[in-house]
Motif scaffolding. Structure first.
Motif, PDB file in Angstrom:
ATOM      1  N   SER A   1       0.822  -1.206   0.000  1.00 31.24           N
ATOM      2  CA  SER A   1       0.000   0.000   0.000  1.00 31.24           C
ATOM      3  C   SER A   1       0.856   1.257   0.000  1.00 31.24           C
ATOM      4  CB  SER A   1      -0.927   0.013   1.224  1.00 31.24           C
ATOM      5  OG  SER A   1      -0.176   0.064   2.423  1.00 31.24           O
ATOM      6  N   VAL A   2       0.253   2.329  -0.480  1.00 28.89           N
ATOM      7  CA  VAL A   2       0.866   3.660  -0.422  1.00 28.89           C
ATOM      8  C   VAL A   2      -0.158   4.618   0.170  1.00 28.89           C
ATOM      9  CG1 VAL A   2       2.301   3.207  -2.454  1.00 28.89           C
ATOM     10  CG2 VAL A   2       0.090   4.354  -2.744  1.00 28.89           C
ATOM     11  N   TYR A   3       0.324   5.753   0.656  1.00 31.03           N
ATOM     12  CA  TYR A   3      -0.554   6.836   1.080  1.00 31.03           C
ATOM     13  C   TYR A   3      -0.623   7.823  -0.079  1.00 31.03           C
ATOM     14  CZ  TYR A   3       0.516   4.781   5.625  1.00 31.03           C
ATOM     15  OH  TYR A   3       0.678   3.903   6.669  1.00 31.03           O
ATOM     16  N   HIS A   4      -1.796   7.923  -0.673  1.00 31.95           N
ATOM     17  CA  HIS A   4      -1.957   8.686  -1.907  1.00 31.95           C
ATOM     18  C   HIS A   4      -2.547  10.049  -1.555  1.00 31.95           C
ATOM     19  CE1 HIS A   4      -3.118   8.275  -6.453  1.00 31.95           C
ATOM     20  NE2 HIS A   4      -2.238   9.222  -6.215  1.00 31.95           N
ATOM     21  N   LYS A   5      -1.748  11.101  -1.719  1.00 32.79           N
ATOM     22  CA  LYS A   5      -2.128  12.409  -1.187  1.00 32.79           C
ATOM     23  C   LYS A   5      -3.176  13.121  -2.033  1.00 32.79           C
ATOM     24  CE  LYS A   5      -0.019  15.836   1.699  1.00 32.79           C
ATOM     25  NZ  LYS A   5       1.225  16.223   2.369  1.00 32.79           N
ATOM     26  N   ARG A   6      -3.127  12.960  -3.344  1.00 35.12           N
ATOM     27  CA  ARG A   6      -4.124  13.561  -4.242  1.00 35.12           C
ATOM     28  C   ARG A   6      -4.339  15.045  -3.934  1.00 35.12           C
ATOM     29  NH1 ARG A   6      -6.820   8.590  -3.259  1.00 35.12           N
ATOM     30  NH2 ARG A   6      -6.797   7.252  -5.077  1.00 35.12           N
TER      31      ARG A   6
END
Length: 337
Positions: free
Chosen positions: A206-211
């Motif tokens: 998983s990644v933390y997707h900042k958008r």
């Protein structure tokens, strides 16, 4: 099976976002598994990231390339052609990685090797309320973003390029990403299937997707997603699914329900009310915030409206009137340089 030990190259295209690269590189510098190289491809940016990259030269095996603007897909291809590894990890510049990201990738490939995989995305507590709401819309099994939320269990998984791995062998056989954007990731997945490669979802990667987007940009983004799908269905009809029509059906159904309300029949609209209440509760519990739950309802509404209207327009132009996608939607295509 992989014939030789895996050597990783992380490929990151960036366009006018040096601050994002800073955060991503910080998370790469503290990985528990450190055997990888990083390839940053500057896609014709005015706000360059070269100075940020240089500050990590003593912490990471990192290289930086500047090229004319030709879109994220072509930039990823460029990065993979410069890379020294035999397995490429594709990340968006607005991602932050958990410290065990590389270790999880290695473990997943050791357990079940595949030439192309996709991971999931999540939100950090430090993200803004709007970012968390959009993350809910883009990842929840209750919304059109369910695939990104790891809900795709049936059929073949189509990895997304914010968190994707692809072997050098698969890249060279397929030629990498095409010029369509968005939609370059499912397009690549389908072409890989046709070449005999497998794709898979790795739920622990998983990644933390900042958008970093606002409501207007989010609507534009999901509208493009909707426009792309009929194009891919036209190109690859054997891989079209009835589920791709659901957002458009949802939107049309809402309009029908509203007309029924005007005729004194509220029951269909009540079903939509129940659905949005479920989204409100789910997001409020997930994010531990009723306010974020309310914002998530708005995000889901934008998602269905943007995707649904984009899909309907594209379906009419591409599949009914048989127009050329590049003629009617030129902004969905980059020219390779």
């Amino acid at each position: 099976m992989q014939d030789e030990p895996i050597s990783y190259s992380i490929i990151v295209p960036v366009y006018n976002r040096p601050n994002e690269i800073q955060e991503l590189l910080e998370s790469l510098a503290v990985q528990t598994r450190k055997t990888f190289e990083v390839v940053i491809v500057e896609d014709g940016s005015v706000e360059k990231s070269d100075r940020v990259v240089e500050t990590f030269s003593d912490q990471l095996n990192i290289s930086y390339y500047f090229k004319p603007n030709s879109g994220p897909g072509d930039s990823r291809n460029y990065g993979m052609m410069q890379a020294k590894g035999n397995y490429f990890l594709i990340l968006d510049s607005d991602c932050i990685l958990p410290a065990d990201y590389m270790a999880q990738v290695q473990q997943a490939l050791e357990n079940e090797y595949v030439d192309c995989f996709g991971g999931i995305d999540a939100a950090l507590d430090s993200f803004s309320d709007v970012q968390k709401a959009i993350n809910f819309a883009m990842t929840s099994v209750l919304t059109t973003g369910g695939v990104r939320g790891a809900s795709e269990k049936l059929g073949k998984f189509q990895p997304r390029s914010f968190n994707m791995g692809i072997s050098k062998k698969a890249f060279e056989a397929s030629g990498g990403f095409s010029e369509i954007h968005p939609g370059e990731d499912p397009d690549l997945s389908i072409r890989l299937w046709k070449l005999g490669f497998e794709t898979r979802l790795f739920q622990n990667v998983s990644v933390y997707h900042k958008r970093r987007i606002d409501w207007g940009k989010f609507k534009l983004q999901v509208s493009k997603f909707g426009k792309v799908r009929p194009i891919l269905n036209k190109w690859y009809p054997e891989y079209a699914k009835i589920t791709y029509f659901f957002p458009a059906v949802f939107l049309i159904g809402f309009l029908v329900a509203f007309l029924f309300l005007l005729l004194g029949i509220p029951y269909l609209l009540d079903l939509y009310l129940v659905y949005f209440i479920v989204c409100l509760v789910a997001s409020s519990v997930q994010n531990r915030s009723f306010y974020i739950g309310l914002l998530s309802v708005w995000a889901v509404a934008i998602q269905f409206y943007g995707y649904g209207t984009g899909f309907i327009r594209s379906f009419w132009l591409i599949q009914i009137t048989n127009k050329n996608p590049r003629d009617v939607f030129p902004n969905l295509f980059f020219r390779k340089k």
